[in-house]
Design an enzyme around this catalytic site. Structure first.
Site, PDB file in Angstrom:
ATOM      1  N   ASP A  32       0.862  -1.188   0.000  1.00  0.00           N
ATOM      2  CA  ASP A  32       0.000   0.000   0.000  1.00  0.00           C
ATOM      3  C   ASP A  32       0.895   1.233   0.000  1.00  0.00           C
ATOM      4  O   ASP A  32       1.913   1.270   0.690  1.00  0.00           O
ATOM      5  CB  ASP A  32      -0.874  -0.018   1.262  1.00  0.00           C
ATOM      6  CG  ASP A  32      -2.097   0.886   1.144  1.00  0.00           C
ATOM      7  OD1 ASP A  32      -3.226   0.363   1.247  1.00  0.00           O
ATOM      8  OD2 ASP A  32      -1.922   2.115   0.968  1.00  0.00           O
ATOM      9  N   TYR A 141     -14.370   6.981 -13.327  1.00  0.00           N
ATOM     10  CA  TYR A 141     -14.104   5.919 -12.350  1.00  0.00           C
ATOM     11  C   TYR A 141     -14.633   4.586 -12.871  1.00  0.00           C
ATOM     12  O   TYR A 141     -13.905   3.588 -12.940  1.00  0.00           O
ATOM     13  CB  TYR A 141     -14.752   6.276 -10.996  1.00  0.00           C
ATOM     14  CG  TYR A 141     -14.781   5.111 -10.039  1.00  0.00           C
ATOM     15  CD1 TYR A 141     -13.601   4.499  -9.622  1.00  0.00           C
ATOM     16  CD2 TYR A 141     -15.993   4.593  -9.567  1.00  0.00           C
ATOM     17  CE1 TYR A 141     -13.626   3.405  -8.763  1.00  0.00           C
ATOM     18  CE2 TYR A 141     -16.025   3.517  -8.709  1.00  0.00           C
ATOM     19  CZ  TYR A 141     -14.837   2.927  -8.313  1.00  0.00           C
ATOM     20  OH  TYR A 141     -14.869   1.841  -7.473  1.00  0.00           O
ATOM     21  N   LYS A 145     -12.482   1.074 -14.204  1.00  0.00           N
ATOM     22  CA  LYS A 145     -12.663  -0.301 -13.703  1.00  0.00           C
ATOM     23  C   LYS A 145     -13.126  -1.223 -14.833  1.00  0.00           C
ATOM     24  O   LYS A 145     -12.722  -2.388 -14.911  1.00  0.00           O
ATOM     25  CB  LYS A 145     -13.689  -0.292 -12.569  1.00  0.00           C
ATOM     26  CG  LYS A 145     -13.193   0.381 -11.291  1.00  0.00           C
ATOM     27  CD  LYS A 145     -12.177  -0.496 -10.581  1.00  0.00           C
ATOM     28  CE  LYS A 145     -11.772   0.067  -9.235  1.00  0.00           C
ATOM     29  NZ  LYS A 145     -10.903  -0.847  -8.481  1.00  0.00           N
ATOM     30  N   PHE A 208     -27.530  15.225  -2.054  1.00  0.00           N
ATOM     31  CA  PHE A 208     -27.235  15.672  -3.422  1.00  0.00           C
ATOM     32  C   PHE A 208     -28.360  15.254  -4.363  1.00  0.00           C
ATOM     33  O   PHE A 208     -28.401  14.109  -4.803  1.00  0.00           O
ATOM     34  CB  PHE A 208     -25.909  15.088  -3.902  1.00  0.00           C
ATOM     35  CG  PHE A 208     -24.709  15.566  -3.122  1.00  0.00           C
ATOM     36  CD1 PHE A 208     -24.547  16.913  -2.821  1.00  0.00           C
ATOM     37  CD2 PHE A 208     -23.738  14.665  -2.690  1.00  0.00           C
ATOM     38  CE1 PHE A 208     -23.435  17.356  -2.111  1.00  0.00           C
ATOM     39  CE2 PHE A 208     -22.625  15.107  -1.983  1.00  0.00           C
ATOM     40  CZ  PHE A 208     -22.477  16.452  -1.688  1.00  0.00           C
ATOM     41  N   SER A 283     -22.315  15.309  -9.961  1.00  0.00           N
ATOM     42  CA  SER A 283     -22.151  14.873 -11.345  1.00  0.00           C
ATOM     43  C   SER A 283     -21.633  13.430 -11.393  1.00  0.00           C
ATOM     44  O   SER A 283     -20.795  13.026 -10.587  1.00  0.00           O
ATOM     45  CB  SER A 283     -21.261  15.856 -12.093  1.00  0.00           C
ATOM     46  OG  SER A 283     -20.035  15.344 -12.346  1.00  0.00           O
TER      47      SER A 283
HETATM   48  N1  UDP Z   1     -24.660  11.426  -1.081  1.00  0.00           N
HETATM   49  C1  UDP Z   1     -25.327  12.540  -0.563  1.00  0.00           C
HETATM   50  N2  UDP Z   1     -24.632  13.356   0.285  1.00  0.00           N
HETATM   51  C2  UDP Z   1     -23.336  13.145   0.636  1.00  0.00           C
HETATM   52  C3  UDP Z   1     -22.673  12.005   0.118  1.00  0.00           C
HETATM   53  C4  UDP Z   1     -23.372  11.165  -0.743  1.00  0.00           C
HETATM   54  O1  UDP Z   1     -26.498  12.782  -0.864  1.00  0.00           O
HETATM   55  O2  UDP Z   1     -22.766  13.946   1.377  1.00  0.00           O
HETATM   56  C5  UDP Z   1     -25.392  10.505  -1.974  1.00  0.00           C
HETATM   57  C6  UDP Z   1     -24.747  10.345  -3.342  1.00  0.00           C
HETATM   58  O3  UDP Z   1     -25.218  11.311  -4.241  1.00  0.00           O
HETATM   59  C7  UDP Z   1     -25.206   8.918  -3.712  1.00  0.00           C
HETATM   60  C8  UDP Z   1     -25.295   8.204  -2.367  1.00  0.00           C
HETATM   61  O4  UDP Z   1     -25.375   9.232  -1.377  1.00  0.00           O
HETATM   62  O5  UDP Z   1     -26.496   8.946  -4.285  1.00  0.00           O
HETATM   63  C9  UDP Z   1     -24.103   7.328  -2.061  1.00  0.00           C
HETATM   64  O6  UDP Z   1     -22.929   8.095  -2.284  1.00  0.00           O
HETATM   65  P1  UDP Z   1     -21.500   7.614  -1.800  1.00  0.00           P
HETATM   66  O7  UDP Z   1     -20.546   8.720  -2.082  1.00  0.00           O
HETATM   67  O8  UDP Z   1     -21.577   7.108  -0.398  1.00  0.00           O
HETATM   68  O9  UDP Z   1     -21.175   6.340  -2.695  1.00  0.00           O
HETATM   69  P2  UDP Z   1     -21.129   6.151  -4.295  1.00  0.00           P
HETATM   70  O10 UDP Z   1     -22.558   5.827  -4.701  1.00  0.00           O
HETATM   71  O11 UDP Z   1     -20.594   7.387  -4.915  1.00  0.00           O
HETATM   72  O12 UDP Z   1     -20.216   4.986  -4.461  1.00  0.00           O
END
Ligand code: UDP
Length: 325
Positions: A32, A141, A145, A208, A283
């Site tokens: 790591d 991202y 992957k 969000f 986004s």
């Molecule tokens: N999310 C949110 N507020 C935050 C962080 C995340 O509303 O402060 C929402 C994000 O838009 C998604 C979900 O929570 O719909 C999960 O986001 P996270 O970043 O945990 O994981 P990801 O889906 O990006 O892997």
């Protein structure tokens, strides 16, 4: 007992994985670069600090140890960052993985468990996503992957490296004894942020987007306990020993929870108020991502031990309380 290399074993999922494998009696080396991981989180294995970008360090690692298999969990994994800085994602996630694969080939290590993601599918066309769902990632991202998955298929055909790609949905939760948990700096993931708002380390949680085509307008995600990811990796290692071929599995519970539902469950688990603010959509976020994981149930014999969101949040809350203390 096997000799295993966990790349990214100081990170969130990687550190849980190392403890799981060590508890099962395996000898584990962690590689790591500590860019996002924590040395103390890797304490259940033997930590080698090094970087996948450096082929000499990889050569030295493989020369010093004999490995039966590699688990590759090192990656940059933030959707928003990947939209803003795709170069970082293609370099870290694709080109550095090629360095790892080269080192494996040179040293005859022919088994790999690879951390993939639901983000390779893009916008779902079905309620639950199966492994054969079209793969049209909508952010760098997911594309990084997806590219590695294609590379791994070619590396099996050409070089005989067998791999299992595990497509995680939303990893969350913490080690139930409170020894490990999620500690990103900065934290961007929903459940730890919600719990930091519950403990008072943050003033509120920002949701969000409230205009998605979902029942309450916030995004639906399938939250899978980190310990259940660990059990799936252990079963994937068994699969590679047994089947001598490459494949991919979805890892999720098959239940979608909206952001607002997660906050409500967290209120009930913690007994604390969680103030909510609303902001624009983030986004690169699809409206819903829910797994059909029946393939993993059937072919790996995988059954999540903590399918209940309240249990997952309770474990994460225990860890958050230690962090907040
Ligand atoms: N999310 C949110 N507020 C935050 C962080 C995340 O509303 O402060 C929402 C994000 O838009 C998604 C979900 O929570 O719909 C999960 O986001 P996270 O970043 O945990 O994981 P990801 O889906 O990006 O892997």
């Amino acid at each position: 007992m096997a000799d295993l290399l966990v790349v990214g074993g100081a990170g969130y999922i990687g550190s849980h994985m190392v403890k799981w494998l060590a508890d099962a009696g395996h000898r584990v080396v962690v590689f790591d670069n500590l860019s996002t991981g924590h040395a103390d989180a890797a304490r259940f294995g033997a930590l080698v600090v090094g970087d996948l970008a450096n082929p000499d360090q990889l050569r030295a690692l493989f020369a010093a140890h004999r490995f039966d298999a590699v688990l590759h969990l090192a990656a940059a994994s933030l959707v928003t960052e990947s939209v803003q800085n795709p170069a970082k994602y293609y370099r870290n996630n694709v080109s550095n993985t090629l360095n790892l694969l080269d080192a494996m080939r040179e040293h005859g290590v022919m088994k790999l468990v690879f951390s993939s993601t639901a983000a390779i599918y893009g916008e779902p066309q079905t309620e639950r996503i199966r492994e054969d769902h079209p793969q049209r990632p909508i952010n760098p991202y997911g594309r990084s992957k997806w590219m590695v998955e294609q590379i791994l298929a070619d590396y099996d055909t050409a070089y005989g490296i067998h791999s299992v790609c595990l497509r995680y949905f939303n990893a969350a939760g913490a080690e139930p004894d409170g020894l490990l948990g999620e500690r990103h700096q900065p934290e961007t993931h929903l459940i730890p942020l919600v719990l930091q708002a519950a403990s008072g380390r943050r003033p509120h949680i920002t949701v969000f987007g409230r205009d998605y085509d979902t029942p309450d307008g916030s995004c639906l995600r399938d939250y899978i306990h980190v310990q259940d990811l660990c059990s799936a990796h252990a079963l994937a290692l068994d699969f590679l020993t047994r089947e001598q071929r490459s494949t991919a599995f979805n890892l999720g519970n098959g239940d979608g929870f909206s952001v607002l539902e997660v906050i409500e469950v967290a209120r009930s688990v913690t007994g604390h108020e969680i103030p909510v603010m609303y902001a624009e959509r983030r986004s690169g976020d699809p409206a819903r991502l829910i797994a059909d994981a029946s393939r993993a149930h059937q072919l790996l014999g995988w059954q999540p031990r903590y399918p209940n969101l309240a249990d997952l949040i309770a474990h994460a809350w225990q860890f958050e309380q230690q962090q907040a203390a």
